[in-house]
Design a protein around this motif. Structure first.
Motif, PDB file in Angstrom:
ATOM      1  N   TYR A  70     -11.006  21.839 -13.561  1.00  0.00           N
ATOM      2  CA  TYR A  70     -11.405  20.946 -12.479  1.00  0.00           C
ATOM      3  C   TYR A  70     -11.449  21.707 -11.154  1.00  0.00           C
ATOM      4  O   TYR A  70     -12.428  22.332 -10.816  1.00  0.00           O
ATOM      5  CB  TYR A  70     -10.438  19.746 -12.415  1.00  0.00           C
ATOM      6  CG  TYR A  70     -10.400  18.950 -13.703  1.00  0.00           C
ATOM      7  CD1 TYR A  70     -11.405  18.036 -14.013  1.00  0.00           C
ATOM      8  CD2 TYR A  70      -9.370  19.127 -14.617  1.00  0.00           C
ATOM      9  CE1 TYR A  70     -11.385  17.304 -15.192  1.00  0.00           C
ATOM     10  CE2 TYR A  70      -9.353  18.417 -15.812  1.00  0.00           C
ATOM     11  CZ  TYR A  70     -10.354  17.504 -16.090  1.00  0.00           C
ATOM     12  OH  TYR A  70     -10.324  16.799 -17.266  1.00  0.00           O
ATOM     13  N   ASP A  71     -10.383  21.639 -10.404  1.00  0.00           N
ATOM     14  CA  ASP A  71     -10.323  22.330  -9.113  1.00  0.00           C
ATOM     15  C   ASP A  71      -8.863  22.647  -8.827  1.00  0.00           C
ATOM     16  O   ASP A  71      -7.956  21.916  -9.268  1.00  0.00           O
ATOM     17  CB  ASP A  71     -10.896  21.433  -8.005  1.00  0.00           C
ATOM     18  CG  ASP A  71     -11.034  22.194  -6.690  1.00  0.00           C
ATOM     19  OD1 ASP A  71     -12.099  22.802  -6.476  1.00  0.00           O
ATOM     20  OD2 ASP A  71     -10.073  22.176  -5.901  1.00  0.00           O
ATOM     21  N   ARG A  72      -8.622  23.720  -8.100  1.00  0.00           N
ATOM     22  CA  ARG A  72      -7.242  24.110  -7.807  1.00  0.00           C
ATOM     23  C   ARG A  72      -6.504  23.019  -7.035  1.00  0.00           C
ATOM     24  O   ARG A  72      -5.289  22.878  -7.145  1.00  0.00           O
ATOM     25  CB  ARG A  72      -7.220  25.429  -7.026  1.00  0.00           C
ATOM     26  CG  ARG A  72      -7.865  26.590  -7.750  1.00  0.00           C
ATOM     27  CD  ARG A  72      -7.726  27.895  -6.977  1.00  0.00           C
ATOM     28  NE  ARG A  72      -6.392  28.443  -7.088  1.00  0.00           N
ATOM     29  CZ  ARG A  72      -5.999  29.263  -8.052  1.00  0.00           C
ATOM     30  NH1 ARG A  72      -6.830  29.616  -9.006  1.00  0.00           N
ATOM     31  NH2 ARG A  72      -4.766  29.734  -8.075  1.00  0.00           N
ATOM     32  N   ARG A  73      -7.233  22.222  -6.265  1.00  0.00           N
ATOM     33  CA  ARG A  73      -6.603  21.146  -5.513  1.00  0.00           C
ATOM     34  C   ARG A  73      -6.153  19.998  -6.402  1.00  0.00           C
ATOM     35  O   ARG A  73      -5.370  19.142  -5.969  1.00  0.00           O
ATOM     36  CB  ARG A  73      -7.558  20.630  -4.439  1.00  0.00           C
ATOM     37  CG  ARG A  73      -7.840  21.625  -3.312  1.00  0.00           C
ATOM     38  CD  ARG A  73      -8.959  21.155  -2.416  1.00  0.00           C
ATOM     39  NE  ARG A  73     -10.232  21.076  -3.131  1.00  0.00           N
ATOM     40  CZ  ARG A  73     -11.372  20.697  -2.585  1.00  0.00           C
ATOM     41  NH1 ARG A  73     -11.405  20.351  -1.308  1.00  0.00           N
ATOM     42  NH2 ARG A  73     -12.483  20.669  -3.296  1.00  0.00           N
ATOM     43  N   ASP A  74      -6.642  19.962  -7.644  1.00  0.00           N
ATOM     44  CA  ASP A  74      -6.238  18.912  -8.573  1.00  0.00           C
ATOM     45  C   ASP A  74      -4.899  19.200  -9.235  1.00  0.00           C
ATOM     46  O   ASP A  74      -4.365  18.343  -9.947  1.00  0.00           O
ATOM     47  CB  ASP A  74      -7.306  18.721  -9.653  1.00  0.00           C
ATOM     48  CG  ASP A  74      -8.596  18.163  -9.085  1.00  0.00           C
ATOM     49  OD1 ASP A  74      -8.519  17.348  -8.150  1.00  0.00           O
ATOM     50  OD2 ASP A  74      -9.683  18.556  -9.568  1.00  0.00           O
ATOM     51  N   VAL A  75      -4.363  20.396  -9.058  1.00  0.00           N
ATOM     52  CA  VAL A  75      -3.048  20.736  -9.601  1.00  0.00           C
ATOM     53  C   VAL A  75      -1.988  20.317  -8.579  1.00  0.00           C
ATOM     54  O   VAL A  75      -1.905  20.890  -7.491  1.00  0.00           O
ATOM     55  CB  VAL A  75      -2.938  22.241  -9.898  1.00  0.00           C
ATOM     56  CG1 VAL A  75      -1.580  22.568 -10.496  1.00  0.00           C
ATOM     57  CG2 VAL A  75      -4.053  22.680 -10.830  1.00  0.00           C
ATOM     58  N   THR A  76      -1.188  19.315  -8.923  1.00  0.00           N
ATOM     59  CA  THR A  76      -0.207  18.774  -7.985  1.00  0.00           C
ATOM     60  C   THR A  76       1.192  18.801  -8.590  1.00  0.00           C
ATOM     61  O   THR A  76       1.352  18.785  -9.824  1.00  0.00           O
ATOM     62  CB  THR A  76      -0.557  17.322  -7.607  1.00  0.00           C
ATOM     63  OG1 THR A  76      -0.486  16.498  -8.785  1.00  0.00           O
ATOM     64  CG2 THR A  76      -1.960  17.245  -7.012  1.00  0.00           C
ATOM     65  N   GLY A  77       2.174  18.796  -7.708  1.00  0.00           N
ATOM     66  CA  GLY A  77       3.547  18.727  -8.166  1.00  0.00           C
ATOM     67  C   GLY A  77       3.839  17.426  -8.887  1.00  0.00           C
ATOM     68  O   GLY A  77       4.602  17.401  -9.865  1.00  0.00           O
ATOM     69  N   ARG A  78       3.247  16.340  -8.434  1.00  0.00           N
ATOM     70  CA  ARG A  78       3.462  15.041  -9.088  1.00  0.00           C
ATOM     71  C   ARG A  78       2.936  15.050 -10.519  1.00  0.00           C
ATOM     72  O   ARG A  78       3.585  14.535 -11.439  1.00  0.00           O
ATOM     73  CB  ARG A  78       2.782  13.941  -8.295  1.00  0.00           C
ATOM     74  CG  ARG A  78       2.953  12.547  -8.881  1.00  0.00           C
ATOM     75  CD  ARG A  78       2.244  11.515  -8.040  1.00  0.00           C
ATOM     76  NE  ARG A  78       2.748  11.506  -6.673  1.00  0.00           N
ATOM     77  CZ  ARG A  78       2.218  10.780  -5.690  1.00  0.00           C
ATOM     78  NH1 ARG A  78       1.153  10.027  -5.928  1.00  0.00           N
ATOM     79  NH2 ARG A  78       2.735  10.819  -4.479  1.00  0.00           N
ATOM     80  N   GLY A  79       1.763  15.648 -10.715  1.00  0.00           N
ATOM     81  CA  GLY A  79       1.207  15.717 -12.063  1.00  0.00           C
ATOM     82  C   GLY A  79       2.076  16.531 -13.004  1.00  0.00           C
ATOM     83  O   GLY A  79       2.304  16.148 -14.161  1.00  0.00           O
ATOM     84  N   LEU A  80       2.587  17.669 -12.515  1.00  0.00           N
ATOM     85  CA  LEU A  80       3.462  18.490 -13.343  1.00  0.00           C
ATOM     86  C   LEU A  80       4.786  17.779 -13.620  1.00  0.00           C
ATOM     87  O   LEU A  80       5.317  17.846 -14.736  1.00  0.00           O
ATOM     88  CB  LEU A  80       3.716  19.833 -12.659  1.00  0.00           C
ATOM     89  CG  LEU A  80       2.571  20.834 -12.714  1.00  0.00           C
ATOM     90  CD1 LEU A  80       2.854  22.012 -11.800  1.00  0.00           C
ATOM     91  CD2 LEU A  80       2.355  21.330 -14.135  1.00  0.00           C
ATOM     92  N   ALA A  81       5.331  17.094 -12.623  1.00  0.00           N
ATOM     93  CA  ALA A  81       6.581  16.357 -12.817  1.00  0.00           C
ATOM     94  C   ALA A  81       6.406  15.272 -13.872  1.00  0.00           C
ATOM     95  O   ALA A  81       7.288  15.065 -14.720  1.00  0.00           O
ATOM     96  CB  ALA A  81       7.053  15.753 -11.497  1.00  0.00           C
TER      97      ALA A  81
END
Length: 266
Positions: free
Chosen positions: A89-100
């Protein structure tokens, strides 16, 4: 015909929770502190190879306590998930909330499964924002519970004692030097063998410290602070006291004997 041994679901979950908590408490604490320019992580970790704090992605870091092989597997899975999502997708789509959320699902599934033991780990997933208000710190427990932390947080070891010290001495929008002083002093404010809380000066060589620095110009905000840099920031703190780890633990607290190779708990 013999009857199978029955354990109520409530007792089974309680036993699994007690097992995980005892394993986590044997490790040394990890402290995370928000400061003016980012998020700081600190822990007493004499090992130069077994890291408790690591980079996951551009603005995201990972910290853990407990059984090393278990949280290292989680760290690797998080790096792979972040890389795949950023590439697809995009680097901005990688979030701490998603990983948590991904870690919470994994830990919750393992804890509730009767086929394997629960993971003896607790995690921090932090993402630095453009300002202090945009910073995100998530704490994940062994059963997959997610907590949104603010200002500071502690996990592992004597976490309640360390957290009480931070509650008294933490200041908002502190400089890196001030935040580091508070975090390291909190790590040294722990009970000794007799249960008496005392203040110990931890040598810089025994500290593992890293920051997510929002002022860095490059996309990757994670940076480790080497012992020489720590000594310059901490200054003269008086006589230091090194605590030797128990034997046969590779620099980590002693764990119950198990079949197969020893796995350190840090």
């Amino acid at each position: 015909m013999s009857m199978p041994f029955y354990v109520s679901p409530e007792q089974l979950m309680k036993d699994r929770a007690d097992f995980a908590r005892k394993g986590i408490a044997r490790g040394r604490s990890v402290v995370t502190v928000q400061y003016a320019d980012g998020i700081l992580f600190a822990s007493e970790n004499p090992s130069q190879a077994l890291h408790k704090v690591s980079e996951i992605y551009d603005r995201i870091a990972f910290a853990a306590v407990g059984r090393y092989n278990e949280f290292e597997n989680l760290r690797i899975a998080g790096v792979r998930l972040a890389d795949m999502r950023g590439y697809a997708y995009d680097r901005r789509d990688v979030t701490g909330r998603g990983l948590a959320n991904a870690y919470a699902q994994t830990l919750g599934t393992i804890f509730s499964s009767g086929g394997e033991k629960p993971y003896e780990v607790e995690l921090f997933v932090a993402e630095v924002g453009d300002s202090t208000a945009d910073d995100q710190i998530y704490r994940l427990t062994y059963q997959g519970q997610v907590t949104d932390e603010h200002r500071y947080a502690v996990m592992g070891g004597a976490d309640e004692v360390v957290a009480s010290y931070l509650a008294e001495h933490y200041t908002e929008d502190a400089s890196l030097s001030d935040a580091l002083h508070v975090a390291v002093a909190a790590l040294g404010h722990t009970p000794d063998e007799t249960g008496t809380t005392r203040d110990r000066v931890i040598p810089a060589a025994d500290l593992e410290v890293a920051v997510l620095d929002r002022t860095r110009t490059q996309p990757r905000k994670f940076r480790r602070l080497v012992p020489a840099r720590l000594e310059s920031l901490l200054g003269d703190r008086g006589p230091t006291e090194h605590v030797d780890p128990p034997p046969h633990t590779n620099g980590t607290p002693e764990t119950p004997p198990e079949p197969g190779p020893d796995q350190p708990q840090i």
